[in-house]
Design a protein around this motif. Structure first.
Motif, PDB file in Angstrom:
ATOM      1  N   ARG A 113       0.843  -1.196   0.000  1.00 38.07           N
ATOM      2  CA  ARG A 113       0.000   0.000   0.000  1.00 38.07           C
ATOM      3  C   ARG A 113       0.881   1.249   0.000  1.00 38.07           C
ATOM      4  NH1 ARG A 113      -2.511   3.168   4.014  1.00 38.07           N
ATOM      5  NH2 ARG A 113      -1.676   1.828   5.654  1.00 38.07           N
ATOM      6  N   PHE A 114       0.573   2.207  -0.877  1.00 37.30           N
ATOM      7  CA  PHE A 114       1.317   3.468  -0.936  1.00 37.30           C
ATOM      8  C   PHE A 114       0.852   4.366   0.203  1.00 37.30           C
ATOM      9  CE2 PHE A 114       1.887   7.879  -2.395  1.00 37.30           C
ATOM     10  CZ  PHE A 114       3.249   7.869  -2.615  1.00 37.30           C
ATOM     11  N   VAL A 115       1.787   4.796   1.055  1.00 41.26           N
ATOM     12  CA  VAL A 115       1.447   5.654   2.190  1.00 41.26           C
ATOM     13  C   VAL A 115       2.065   7.045   2.075  1.00 41.26           C
ATOM     14  CG1 VAL A 115       1.022   3.736   3.774  1.00 41.26           C
ATOM     15  CG2 VAL A 115       3.335   4.706   3.596  1.00 41.26           C
ATOM     16  N   GLY A 116       2.790   7.294   0.995  1.00 36.22           N
ATOM     17  CA  GLY A 116       3.344   8.628   0.744  1.00 36.22           C
ATOM     18  C   GLY A 116       4.305   9.090   1.821  1.00 36.22           C
ATOM     19  N   ASP A 117       4.101  10.331   2.274  1.00 36.99           N
ATOM     20  CA  ASP A 117       5.004  10.945   3.242  1.00 36.99           C
ATOM     21  C   ASP A 117       4.860  10.380   4.651  1.00 36.99           C
ATOM     22  OD1 ASP A 117       6.178  12.628   1.345  1.00 36.99           O
ATOM     23  OD2 ASP A 117       4.613  14.133   1.595  1.00 36.99           O
ATOM     24  N   SER A 118       3.831   9.563   4.912  1.00 33.45           N
ATOM     25  CA  SER A 118       3.675   8.986   6.251  1.00 33.45           C
ATOM     26  C   SER A 118       4.429   7.659   6.381  1.00 33.45           C
ATOM     27  CB  SER A 118       2.192   8.796   6.589  1.00 33.45           C
ATOM     28  OG  SER A 118       1.631   7.765   5.813  1.00 33.45           O
ATOM     29  N   PHE A 119       5.280   7.334   5.414  1.00 30.40           N
ATOM     30  CA  PHE A 119       6.005   6.063   5.423  1.00 30.40           C
ATOM     31  C   PHE A 119       6.789   5.853   6.721  1.00 30.40           C
ATOM     32  CE2 PHE A 119       9.860   3.602   4.694  1.00 30.40           C
ATOM     33  CZ  PHE A 119       9.318   2.393   4.287  1.00 30.40           C
ATOM     34  N   SER A 133       0.843  -4.986  11.127  1.00 33.51           N
ATOM     35  CA  SER A 133       1.876  -4.972  10.084  1.00 33.51           C
ATOM     36  C   SER A 133       1.253  -5.223   8.719  1.00 33.51           C
ATOM     37  CB  SER A 133       2.923  -6.056  10.352  1.00 33.51           C
ATOM     38  OG  SER A 133       3.680  -5.729  11.486  1.00 33.51           O
ATOM     39  N   GLU A 134       1.805  -4.572   7.734  1.00 30.31           N
ATOM     40  CA  GLU A 134       1.416  -4.771   6.343  1.00 30.31           C
ATOM     41  C   GLU A 134       2.565  -4.299   5.472  1.00 30.31           C
ATOM     42  OE1 GLU A 134      -1.539  -2.075   4.600  1.00 30.31           O
ATOM     43  OE2 GLU A 134      -1.304  -0.764   6.332  1.00 30.31           O
ATOM     44  N   SER A 135       2.522  -4.655   4.222  1.00 31.62           N
ATOM     45  CA  SER A 135       3.545  -4.232   3.269  1.00 31.62           C
ATOM     46  C   SER A 135       3.176  -2.833   2.773  1.00 31.62           C
ATOM     47  CB  SER A 135       3.602  -5.223   2.111  1.00 31.62           C
ATOM     48  OG  SER A 135       4.701  -4.949   1.302  1.00 31.62           O
ATOM     49  N   ILE A 136       4.087  -1.875   2.971  1.00 29.30           N
ATOM     50  CA  ILE A 136       3.832  -0.494   2.552  1.00 29.30           C
ATOM     51  C   ILE A 136       5.015   0.028   1.747  1.00 29.30           C
ATOM     52  CG2 ILE A 136       2.305   0.045   4.497  1.00 29.30           C
ATOM     53  CD1 ILE A 136       4.693   1.549   5.790  1.00 29.30           C
ATOM     54  N   HIS A 137       4.760   1.076   0.987  1.00 31.66           N
ATOM     55  CA  HIS A 137       5.825   1.818   0.317  1.00 31.66           C
ATOM     56  C   HIS A 137       5.440   3.290   0.319  1.00 31.66           C
ATOM     57  CE1 HIS A 137       3.049   0.820  -2.988  1.00 31.66           C
ATOM     58  NE2 HIS A 137       3.515   1.879  -3.626  1.00 31.66           N
ATOM     59  N   GLY A 138       6.446   4.148   0.317  1.00 31.80           N
ATOM     60  CA  GLY A 138       6.198   5.585   0.359  1.00 31.80           C
ATOM     61  C   GLY A 138       7.503   6.347   0.251  1.00 31.80           C
ATOM     62  N   PRO A 161      11.879   4.379  -9.896  1.00 33.79           N
ATOM     63  CA  PRO A 161      10.930   5.353  -9.363  1.00 33.79           C
ATOM     64  C   PRO A 161       9.496   4.935  -9.683  1.00 33.79           C
ATOM     65  CG  PRO A 161      12.477   6.377 -10.921  1.00 33.79           C
ATOM     66  CD  PRO A 161      12.720   4.909 -10.945  1.00 33.79           C
ATOM     67  N   ILE A 162       8.571   5.360  -8.829  1.00 33.52           N
ATOM     68  CA  ILE A 162       7.170   5.060  -9.065  1.00 33.52           C
ATOM     69  C   ILE A 162       6.383   6.359  -9.128  1.00 33.52           C
ATOM     70  CG2 ILE A 162       7.240   2.810  -7.933  1.00 33.52           C
ATOM     71  CD1 ILE A 162       5.735   4.211  -5.584  1.00 33.52           C
ATOM     72  N   VAL A 163       5.221   6.298  -9.722  1.00 34.02           N
ATOM     73  CA  VAL A 163       4.322   7.440  -9.773  1.00 34.02           C
ATOM     74  C   VAL A 163       3.297   7.233  -8.654  1.00 34.02           C
ATOM     75  CG1 VAL A 163       2.614   8.676 -11.149  1.00 34.02           C
ATOM     76  CG2 VAL A 163       4.625   7.691 -12.253  1.00 34.02           C
ATOM     77  N   PRO A 164       3.217   8.170  -7.696  1.00 32.74           N
ATOM     78  CA  PRO A 164       2.218   8.025  -6.637  1.00 32.74           C
ATOM     79  C   PRO A 164       0.812   7.950  -7.238  1.00 32.74           C
ATOM     80  CG  PRO A 164       3.751   9.785  -6.116  1.00 32.74           C
ATOM     81  CD  PRO A 164       4.021   9.368  -7.528  1.00 32.74           C
ATOM     82  N   PRO A 165      -0.093   7.188  -6.614  1.00 33.06           N
ATOM     83  CA  PRO A 165      -1.434   7.020  -7.168  1.00 33.06           C
ATOM     84  C   PRO A 165      -2.142   8.323  -7.499  1.00 33.06           C
ATOM     85  CG  PRO A 165      -1.114   5.583  -5.265  1.00 33.06           C
ATOM     86  CD  PRO A 165       0.091   6.452  -5.366  1.00 33.06           C
TER      87      PRO A 165
END
Length: 169
Positions: A113-119, A133-138, A161-165
């Motif tokens: 899950r993309f969490v952005g700046d709250s990573f 716990s879960e798999s996150i990226h940000g 690099p990825i493009v945020p949703p």
């Protein structure tokens, strides 16, 4: 001034941007098999239909007078301060490895899950048992990532690099 092309992969019709020094640079990279879809790794990439980028008319206000326009953040912007590196001929094996790595990243992101700046905050909360716990990226700065590692929290940079949703088309 770099050229931005909208690109698309033939296999899954994923759309993404590509930055090139010129149209010839795009053609050379495509001929050498250096272009790959960042989502699925397909090397069958072509220019997608896009609206032309037209200059403003003389009677239109400039960007500074109207305020800055929202910037579309490319997946890998060129640096205006540094000259572009010379083209590098990659061996076919290296191209294949990069394509497989792109596919692996795309697959891993499907279950994350993309969490952005709250990573950083979310990673700490999961590590210390304050949330499930879960798999996150940000996003995290190198300093923040170093702090997480020093606390025993496993983190790793994404290879591409990825493009945020919220920025995706």
């Amino acid at each position: 001034m770099p050229i931005v092309f909208d690109l698309e992969c033939r296999s899954a019709q994923h759309r993404f941007e590509g930055w090139f020094k010129s149209s010839d640079d795009y053609a050379r990279q495509q001929e050498r098999g250096l272009l790959a879809c960042p989502q699925c790794g397909s090397a069958e990439v072509f220019k997608a239909v896009q609206a032309p980028r037209l200059g403003r008319k003389g009677n239109q206000r400039s960007e500074s007078a109207a305020g800055p326009l929202p910037a579309k953040i490319p997946s890998s912007p060129p640096s205006a301060d540094l000259p572009a590196p010379p083209p590098v001929e990659l061996p076919p094996q290296a191209v294949e490895v990069l394509q497989k790595l792109a596919v692996m990243q795309a697959e891993a992101l499907k279950s994350s899950r993309f969490v952005g700046d709250s990573f950083v905050e979310d990673a700490r909360a999961m590590h210390y048992g304050e949330r499930d716990s879960e798999s996150i990226h940000g996003r995290a700065t190198p300093e923040q990532a170093k702090e997480l590692i020093e606390e025993g929290i496993a983190v790793a940079p994404l290879p591409f690099p990825i493009v945020p949703p919220e920025k995706a088309n």
